[in-house]
Design a protein around this motif. Structure first.
Motif, PDB file in Angstrom:
ATOM      1  N   GLN A  30      76.955  29.234  53.717  1.00 44.70           N
ATOM      2  CA  GLN A  30      76.878  30.651  53.728  1.00 44.70           C
ATOM      3  C   GLN A  30      75.986  30.933  52.388  1.00 44.70           C
ATOM      4  OE1 GLN A  30      80.928  32.572  54.290  1.00 44.70           O
ATOM      5  NE2 GLN A  30      81.421  30.475  54.091  1.00 44.70           N
ATOM      6  N   LYS A  31      74.956  32.000  52.668  1.00 46.55           N
ATOM      7  CA  LYS A  31      74.061  32.308  51.686  1.00 46.55           C
ATOM      8  C   LYS A  31      74.066  34.040  51.647  1.00 46.55           C
ATOM      9  CE  LYS A  31      69.577  31.741  49.640  1.00 46.55           C
ATOM     10  NZ  LYS A  31      68.073  31.320  49.698  1.00 46.55           N
ATOM     11  N   ILE A  32      74.580  34.566  50.422  1.00 43.65           N
ATOM     12  CA  ILE A  32      74.473  35.904  50.149  1.00 43.65           C
ATOM     13  C   ILE A  32      73.808  36.514  49.025  1.00 43.65           C
ATOM     14  CG2 ILE A  32      76.073  37.875  49.739  1.00 43.65           C
ATOM     15  CD1 ILE A  32      78.367  36.402  51.198  1.00 43.65           C
ATOM     16  N   THR A  33      72.951  37.634  49.320  1.00 46.15           N
ATOM     17  CA  THR A  33      72.316  38.270  48.184  1.00 46.15           C
ATOM     18  C   THR A  33      72.671  39.706  48.353  1.00 46.15           C
ATOM     19  OG1 THR A  33      70.552  36.678  48.416  1.00 46.15           O
ATOM     20  CG2 THR A  33      70.212  38.762  47.277  1.00 46.15           C
ATOM     21  N   SER A  34      73.402  40.119  47.252  1.00 46.43           N
ATOM     22  CA  SER A  34      73.654  41.693  47.102  1.00 46.43           C
ATOM     23  C   SER A  34      73.536  42.110  45.941  1.00 46.43           C
ATOM     24  CB  SER A  34      75.446  41.576  47.746  1.00 46.43           C
ATOM     25  OG  SER A  34      75.786  42.847  47.720  1.00 46.43           O
ATOM     26  N   LYS A  35      73.386  43.708  45.909  1.00 40.36           N
ATOM     27  CA  LYS A  35      73.410  44.372  44.691  1.00 40.36           C
ATOM     28  C   LYS A  35      74.850  44.289  44.262  1.00 40.36           C
ATOM     29  CE  LYS A  35      71.895  48.442  42.184  1.00 40.36           C
ATOM     30  NZ  LYS A  35      73.335  48.754  41.462  1.00 40.36           N
ATOM     31  N   GLY A  36      75.684  44.902  45.083  1.00 44.71           N
ATOM     32  CA  GLY A  36      77.013  45.050  44.564  1.00 44.71           C
ATOM     33  C   GLY A  36      78.064  44.966  45.752  1.00 44.71           C
ATOM     34  N   GLY A  37      79.279  45.346  45.679  1.00 45.35           N
ATOM     35  CA  GLY A  37      80.198  45.203  46.890  1.00 45.35           C
ATOM     36  C   GLY A  37      81.282  44.393  46.558  1.00 45.35           C
ATOM     37  N   GLU A  38      82.118  44.203  47.643  1.00 43.00           N
ATOM     38  CA  GLU A  38      83.482  43.451  47.512  1.00 43.00           C
ATOM     39  C   GLU A  38      83.283  42.248  48.346  1.00 43.00           C
ATOM     40  OE1 GLU A  38      86.182  43.811  45.739  1.00 43.00           O
ATOM     41  OE2 GLU A  38      85.761  45.702  44.833  1.00 43.00           O
ATOM     42  N   PHE A  39      83.449  40.844  47.931  1.00 44.00           N
ATOM     43  CA  PHE A  39      83.554  39.809  48.783  1.00 44.00           C
ATOM     44  C   PHE A  39      84.701  38.916  48.530  1.00 44.00           C
ATOM     45  CE2 PHE A  39      79.124  41.146  47.721  1.00 44.00           C
ATOM     46  CZ  PHE A  39      78.441  40.963  49.171  1.00 44.00           C
ATOM     47  N   SER A  40      85.121  38.632  49.720  1.00 43.33           N
ATOM     48  CA  SER A  40      86.277  37.759  49.810  1.00 43.33           C
ATOM     49  C   SER A  40      85.838  36.421  50.841  1.00 43.33           C
ATOM     50  CB  SER A  40      87.687  38.414  50.242  1.00 43.33           C
ATOM     51  OG  SER A  40      88.609  37.585  50.514  1.00 43.33           O
ATOM     52  N   ILE A  41      85.589  35.573  50.398  1.00 42.56           N
ATOM     53  CA  ILE A  41      84.735  34.503  50.792  1.00 42.56           C
ATOM     54  C   ILE A  41      85.669  33.108  51.192  1.00 42.56           C
ATOM     55  CG2 ILE A  41      82.585  33.214  51.182  1.00 42.56           C
ATOM     56  CD1 ILE A  41      82.036  36.124  51.200  1.00 42.56           C
ATOM     57  N   GLY A  42      85.800  32.812  52.316  1.00 44.26           N
ATOM     58  CA  GLY A  42      86.518  31.661  52.393  1.00 44.26           C
ATOM     59  C   GLY A  42      85.621  30.380  52.572  1.00 44.26           C
ATOM     60  N   VAL A  43      85.694  29.339  52.027  1.00 50.32           N
ATOM     61  CA  VAL A  43      85.020  28.231  52.032  1.00 50.32           C
ATOM     62  C   VAL A  43      85.725  26.926  52.457  1.00 50.32           C
ATOM     63  CG1 VAL A  43      83.205  26.644  50.883  1.00 50.32           C
ATOM     64  CG2 VAL A  43      83.213  29.106  50.211  1.00 50.32           C
ATOM     65  N   ASP A  44      85.143  26.420  53.424  1.00 52.35           N
ATOM     66  CA  ASP A  44      85.925  25.243  54.155  1.00 52.35           C
ATOM     67  C   ASP A  44      85.470  24.062  53.493  1.00 52.35           C
ATOM     68  OD1 ASP A  44      87.201  26.953  55.816  1.00 52.35           O
ATOM     69  OD2 ASP A  44      86.471  26.123  57.577  1.00 52.35           O
ATOM     70  N   SER A  45      86.739  22.967  53.492  1.00 52.04           N
ATOM     71  CA  SER A  45      86.327  21.848  53.080  1.00 52.04           C
ATOM     72  C   SER A  45      84.961  21.050  53.458  1.00 52.04           C
ATOM     73  CB  SER A  45      87.275  20.689  53.250  1.00 52.04           C
ATOM     74  OG  SER A  45      88.481  21.356  53.043  1.00 52.04           O
ATOM     75  N   GLY A  46      84.028  20.786  52.222  1.00 53.52           N
ATOM     76  CA  GLY A  46      82.849  20.281  52.702  1.00 53.52           C
ATOM     77  C   GLY A  46      81.494  21.088  52.831  1.00 53.52           C
ATOM     78  N   GLU A  47      81.750  22.484  52.658  1.00 56.32           N
ATOM     79  CA  GLU A  47      80.776  23.361  53.236  1.00 56.32           C
ATOM     80  C   GLU A  47      80.560  23.885  51.763  1.00 56.32           C
ATOM     81  OE1 GLU A  47      79.575  23.638  56.090  1.00 56.32           O
ATOM     82  OE2 GLU A  47      81.375  22.628  57.103  1.00 56.32           O
ATOM     83  N   ARG A  48      79.113  24.483  52.035  1.00 52.31           N
ATOM     84  CA  ARG A  48      78.348  25.265  50.846  1.00 52.31           C
ATOM     85  C   ARG A  48      78.173  26.519  50.937  1.00 52.31           C
ATOM     86  NH1 ARG A  48      72.936  23.372  51.286  1.00 52.31           N
ATOM     87  NH2 ARG A  48      73.108  23.638  53.432  1.00 52.31           N
ATOM     88  N   PHE A  49      78.413  27.197  49.757  1.00 52.66           N
ATOM     89  CA  PHE A  49      78.221  28.670  49.500  1.00 52.66           C
ATOM     90  C   PHE A  49      77.479  29.088  48.175  1.00 52.66           C
ATOM     91  CE2 PHE A  49      80.371  32.459  47.737  1.00 52.66           C
ATOM     92  CZ  PHE A  49      79.803  33.477  48.250  1.00 52.66           C
ATOM     93  N   ARG A  50      76.594  30.053  48.657  1.00 51.95           N
ATOM     94  CA  ARG A  50      75.894  30.473  47.465  1.00 51.95           C
ATOM     95  C   ARG A  50      75.605  32.148  47.500  1.00 51.95           C
ATOM     96  NH1 ARG A  50      71.959  27.707  44.514  1.00 51.95           N
ATOM     97  NH2 ARG A  50      70.285  29.072  43.439  1.00 51.95           N
ATOM     98  N   ILE A  51      75.848  32.646  46.224  1.00 57.77           N
ATOM     99  CA  ILE A  51      75.777  34.281  46.229  1.00 57.77           C
ATOM    100  C   ILE A  51      75.226  34.514  44.887  1.00 57.77           C
ATOM    101  CG2 ILE A  51      78.136  34.475  45.522  1.00 57.77           C
ATOM    102  CD1 ILE A  51      78.201  37.079  46.759  1.00 57.77           C
ATOM    103  N   ASN A  52      74.167  35.437  45.091  1.00 59.48           N
ATOM    104  CA  ASN A  52      73.381  36.145  43.778  1.00 59.48           C
ATOM    105  C   ASN A  52      73.567  37.387  44.022  1.00 59.48           C
ATOM    106  OD1 ASN A  52      71.906  33.923  42.130  1.00 59.48           O
ATOM    107  ND2 ASN A  52      71.471  33.423  44.403  1.00 59.48           N
ATOM    108  N   SER A  53      74.076  38.085  43.026  1.00 58.87           N
ATOM    109  CA  SER A  53      74.279  39.622  42.965  1.00 58.87           C
ATOM    110  C   SER A  53      74.189  40.213  41.534  1.00 58.87           C
ATOM    111  CB  SER A  53      76.087  39.872  43.500  1.00 58.87           C
ATOM    112  OG  SER A  53      76.268  41.319  43.192  1.00 58.87           O
ATOM    113  N   GLU A  54      74.057  41.613  41.689  1.00 56.07           N
ATOM    114  CA  GLU A  54      73.911  42.423  40.309  1.00 56.07           C
ATOM    115  C   GLU A  54      75.289  42.541  39.813  1.00 56.07           C
ATOM    116  OE1 GLU A  54      71.222  43.564  38.702  1.00 56.07           O
ATOM    117  OE2 GLU A  54      69.913  42.444  40.110  1.00 56.07           O
ATOM    118  N   GLU A  55      76.308  43.267  40.610  1.00 53.74           N
ATOM    119  CA  GLU A  55      77.485  43.533  39.863  1.00 53.74           C
ATOM    120  C   GLU A  55      78.540  43.488  41.059  1.00 53.74           C
ATOM    121  OE1 GLU A  55      76.420  48.418  41.261  1.00 53.74           O
ATOM    122  OE2 GLU A  55      75.851  47.600  39.295  1.00 53.74           O
ATOM    123  N   ALA A  56      78.499  42.599  42.011  1.00 51.41           N
ATOM    124  CA  ALA A  56      79.699  42.569  43.191  1.00 51.41           C
ATOM    125  C   ALA A  56      80.856  41.647  42.313  1.00 51.41           C
ATOM    126  CB  ALA A  56      79.043  41.636  44.301  1.00 51.41           C
TER     127      ALA A  56
END
Length: 325
Positions: free
Chosen positions: A234-260
Motif C-alpha cells: 500500500q502506497k499513499i500520497t496525500s495532502k490531508g485527510g483521515e486514514f485508517s489503514i490495516g496492514v496484514d502480517s508481512g505486508e508493506r505500507f508507505r504514506i507521505n502527507s502534509e497534514e493527514a
C-alpha cells in the motif's frame, strides 16, 4: 322472446372474447418487433439524449437484434463491421433492448442520462460516457471504461479490468477480478474482495476497502480512507485527510502527507519494521520503539515484537501518526 335471444347472444359473445384473449399472448416490451437484425458486428455505438438499455445474451443466433422502440425514432448507419445507432427523441427516455452474442463486441454508449442493466454477459470492451448514470453490472466478463459526472454504479462478480472516472458518483464493487482504476473528485467508494491492482486518484472521496489481493496506490488531496484485509503493498500520497489503514502480517505500507491524520492497525503477531515521523504533529507508538529527534523532524523507529515481517513508513508534516496493535 327477444330478451332470451339477447342473453344467448351475449353469452356467445363473451365466450368468443375469452377464447380470443387466451389465444393471443400479451407480449412484453422485450418481445416487440425487431428494429434491426444483423451479424458480424464488432463495434456497436449508441448515441442518445436519455436512454435505458438492457442487453440479453442469445445463444441460438449470431445476429445482433435491436428492439423496444420504433425504427422511426432511430438513425441507423452501418459501415463494414461497425453499427451506429443514434436516437432522435430528445425529451423522453428511450428504452432499447439488445439481444445477441457479444463476446467479440466493443460497445460504446454516449448519453446525457443512462440507466443500464447489464448482467451475465461476455463483452470484449464497454465504453460509457454520460452525465448521470444508474448502472448495474453483474457477472460479466470483459473490460469496462466508465466516465460520468454523477449517479450510482454497482459492479459485482466481474472479470476484467475496470476504469472509473467520476466527479461525485457513488461506486460499489464486490468480487472484482482484474485491475481497478478510479479517478473520483468526491463520492462514496465501497470496494470489497478485489483481485488485482487498485489505483485511486481522489480529491475528497470516501473510500472503504475491505479485501484486496494486489497492490494499492492512492494519490489524493483530502480523502477519508479506511482499508483492511489488504494482501499487497500500500502506497499513499496525500495532502490531508483521515486514514485508517490495516496492514496484514508481512505486508508493506508507505504514506507521505502534509497534514493527514494517520492510524495504522497492525496484527498482534506483527514483527514489522516501523519508521514513522512528523514535524509538528504527534506520534503514538509502542514505547519500546526508539524516538529520534532531528532539527525539523521526530521519528519513531524499530521493530514490533511479533514474528511476522513487513514494514510501515509514514510521514506527516503536521498530522498525527498512530500505530495500534
Amino acid at each position: 322472446m327477444v330478451q332470451g335471444n339477447y342473453y344467448r347472444f351475449m353469452k356467445k359473445f363473451l365466450l368468443i372474447s375469452l377464447v380470443l384473449f387466451v389465444s393471443f399472448p400479451v407480449f412484453s416490451q422485450e418481445q416487440t418487433d425487431n428494429i434491426l437484425s444483423t451479424k458480424n458486428i464488432e463495434l456497436l455505438e449508441i448515441i442518445a439524449p436519455k436512454i435505458k438499455i438492457k442487453l440479453r445474451k442469445q445463444t441460438d443466433s449470431e445476429n445482433i437484434r435491436l428492439s423496444g422502440v420504433s425504427k422511426d425514432d432511430l438513425e441507423l448507419s452501418q459501415e463494414a463491421n461497425k453499427l451506429k445507432v443514434r436516437v432522435k427523441a430528445k425529451d423522453q427516455k428511450t428504452e432499447l433492448f439488445i439481444f445477441g452474442q457479444f463476446s467479440g463486441l466493443q460497445l460504446k454508449i454516449s448519453s446525457k442520462q443512462i440507466s443500464a442493466d447489464l448482467q451475465d454477459l461476455e463483452i470484449a470492451k464497454t465504453d460509457i460516457a454520460t452525465e448521470n448514470i444508474s448502472l448495474v453490472w453483474k457477472k460479466n466478463k470483459g473490460e469496462l471504461s466508465l466516465k460520468t459526472i454523477g449517479g450510482a454504479v454497482e459492479i459485482a462478480n466481474n472479470s476484467g479490468a475496470v476504469a472509473f472516472n467520476s466527479y461525485d458518483a457513488n461506486l460499489k464493487v464486490t468480487e472484482q477480478t482484474g485491475d481497478l482504476s478510479i479517478e473520483s473528485h468526491k463520492g462514496l467508494l465501497e470496494l470489497e474482495k478485489i483481485k488485482g491492482k487498485l489505483s485511486l486518484n481522489s480529491n475528497q472521496s470516501k473510500l472503504i476497502l475491505n479485501g484486496l489481493e494486489g497492490d494499492f496506490y492512492l494519490e489524493s488531496y483530502q480523502p477519508n480512507v479506511s482499508t483492511k484485509n489488504v494482501d499487497g503493498y500500500q502506497k499513499i500520497t496525500s495532502k490531508g485527510g483521515e486514514f485508517s489503514i490495516g496492514v496484514d502480517s508481512g505486508e508493506r505500507f508507505r504514506i507521505n502527507s502534509e497534514e493527514a491524520r494517520i492510524r495504522v492497525l497492525m496484527p498482534s503477531n506483527s514483527g514489522a519494521h516501523i519508521n514513522i515521523g512528523t514535524e509538528d504533529g504527534d506520534l503514538y507508538y509502542p514505547k519500546y520503539l526508539d524516538l529520534k529527534r532531528y532539527p525539523n523532524l521526530k521519528v519513531a523507529v524499530g521493530r514490533l515484537r511479533g514474528r511476522s515481517g513487513g514494514s510501515v513508513f509514514a510521514r506527516s508534516k503536521k498530522g498525527s501518526i498512530k500505530i495500534e496493535q
